[in-house]
Write an enzyme that holds these catalytic residues in place. Structure first.
Site, PDB file in Angstrom:
ATOM      1  N   VAL A 123       0.839  -1.200   0.000  1.00 60.91           N
ATOM      2  CA  VAL A 123       0.000   0.000   0.000  1.00 60.91           C
ATOM      3  C   VAL A 123       0.874   1.249   0.000  1.00 60.91           C
ATOM      4  O   VAL A 123       1.850   1.343   0.752  1.00 60.91           O
ATOM      5  CB  VAL A 123      -0.959   0.000   1.215  1.00 60.91           C
ATOM      6  CG1 VAL A 123      -0.218  -0.171   2.525  1.00 60.91           C
ATOM      7  CG2 VAL A 123      -1.795   1.270   1.252  1.00 60.91           C
ATOM      8  N   SER A 124       0.568   2.188  -0.882  1.00 63.03           N
ATOM      9  CA  SER A 124       1.264   3.463  -0.999  1.00 63.03           C
ATOM     10  C   SER A 124       2.767   3.230  -1.216  1.00 63.03           C
ATOM     11  O   SER A 124       3.148   2.571  -2.179  1.00 63.03           O
ATOM     12  CB  SER A 124       0.980   4.305   0.254  1.00 63.03           C
ATOM     13  OG  SER A 124       1.412   5.640   0.080  1.00 63.03           O
ATOM     14  N   TRP A 125       3.632   3.718  -0.314  1.00 67.13           N
ATOM     15  CA  TRP A 125       5.076   3.465  -0.424  1.00 67.13           C
ATOM     16  C   TRP A 125       5.352   1.963  -0.485  1.00 67.13           C
ATOM     17  O   TRP A 125       6.226   1.509  -1.239  1.00 67.13           O
ATOM     18  CB  TRP A 125       5.782   4.104   0.774  1.00 67.13           C
ATOM     19  CG  TRP A 125       7.261   3.978   0.793  1.00 67.13           C
ATOM     20  CD1 TRP A 125       8.178   4.879   0.329  1.00 67.13           C
ATOM     21  CD2 TRP A 125       8.027   2.885   1.326  1.00 67.13           C
ATOM     22  NE1 TRP A 125       9.459   4.413   0.529  1.00 67.13           N
ATOM     23  CE2 TRP A 125       9.402   3.194   1.143  1.00 67.13           C
ATOM     24  CE3 TRP A 125       7.697   1.681   1.936  1.00 67.13           C
ATOM     25  CZ2 TRP A 125      10.418   2.345   1.554  1.00 67.13           C
ATOM     26  CZ3 TRP A 125       8.704   0.827   2.349  1.00 67.13           C
ATOM     27  CH2 TRP A 125      10.047   1.164   2.152  1.00 67.13           C
TER      28      TRP A 125
END
Length: 295
Positions: A123-125
């Site tokens: 998720v995300s980074w």
């Protein structure tokens, strides 16, 4: 032998939390020595049907607690996660690192836990790390889920006002500031549901900086077509941090991919945990052999 018994025997390190009993899926976390660093690892065990375990890779600066709403919603699958060095309760590194190094760290965590093949959700980074892991471990990574993430330096960027607030660890370490900016930088339900910010824990400035540096110059765009894993791209339709156009790029470049857009923002794994978990469950359980992933 259970995961918790394996951890106790191999590492002789006491658990931070009690081991879940039969029929429960309570998180059990502990410290492991991986490549000489103390890394906090968590397992959400599942005592039902054996399925390929899911490795969760978290966002920048975030600790394991951020993943709890989603892990609880996906309680029918065994889940493993760890705090990146310098975040949560994992020991910080002395020098900066690159994503390929963290991919090796993730493999080391899985080896110590006794896992072989896994599904991976970033998720995300952590989505960037998940892409890197899938590239480096084509046999170990069965399926890939990319949530609220992008292809790195060549992404469609957020507005500068959003980026400037997102780039500082103050959003983790100052609850008042976090509440003030949550709606602006996370979008979706975070604009109105202030309880979302309670999932955050403080993070170290050095750990946060090193995670940022790991992405400097990194992009997956040239090699995304090489990824062979079936991939689910999840995105929010109101994500100020990672605009929806990035999810469309990922799904276009990854040859075996599908895109699912949720009516939410950057934090949909928390604020729309049930909906996100149902989408992931449907994807992971569809088509193909599913195993318990133990080495």
């Amino acid at each position: 032998m259970s995961v918790d018994e394996t951890l106790r025997r191999r590492n002789a390190i006491p658990s931070d939390r009690p081991v879940a009993g039969a029929g429960e899926c309570e998180m059990s976390s502990r410290q492991l020595k991986v490549f000489g660093k103390s890394i906090r690892v968590a397992v959400w065990p599942c005592h039902g049907k054996a399925r390929t375990p899911l490795l969760l890779l978290n966002g920048i600066g975030a600790s394991l607690e951020m993943l709890t709403p989603f892990a609880d919603a996906l309680a029918d699958r065994e889940i493993v996660a760890f705090d990146v060095p310098g975040s949560g309760k994992s020991e910080a590194t002395i020098l900066p690192y690159r994503l390929w190094m963290l991919s090796m760290l993730a493999s080391g965590v899985l080896d110590q836990l006794g896992y072989g093949r896994v599904d991976v959700l970033g998720v995300s980074w952590g989505g960037a790390l998940a892409q890197q892991f899938a590239l480096q471990n084509p046999r170990r990574c069965r399926k890939l889920v990319l949530a609220a993430t992008s292809q790195g330096m060549l992404m469609v960027p957020p507005r500068l006002s959003v980026l400037s607030k997102f780039m500082t660890p103050r959003r983790f370490n100052d609850p008042g500031y976090r509440k003030q900016i949550a709606g602006e930088i996370y979008g979706g339900k975070a604009r109105t549901e202030h309880l979302l910010v309670e999932e955050f824990r403080t993070t170290s400035r050095r750990g946060y900086l090193y995670q940022q540096l790991a992405l400097v110059g990194w992009t997956s765009m040239p090699w995304l077509p090489l990824l062979a894993q079936p991939t689910l791209v999840l995105a929010g339709d109101d994500d100020p941090v990672v605009p929806l156009a990035n999810a469309r790029v990922l799904s276009m470049l990854i040859r075996d991919s599908r895109l699912r857009v949720l009516n939410d923002g950057h934090l949909f794994l928390i604020s729309s945990a049930e909906e996100a978990a149902n989408a992931v469950r449907e994807f992971l359980d569809a088509n193909g052999r599913d195993t318990n992933g133990k080495a």
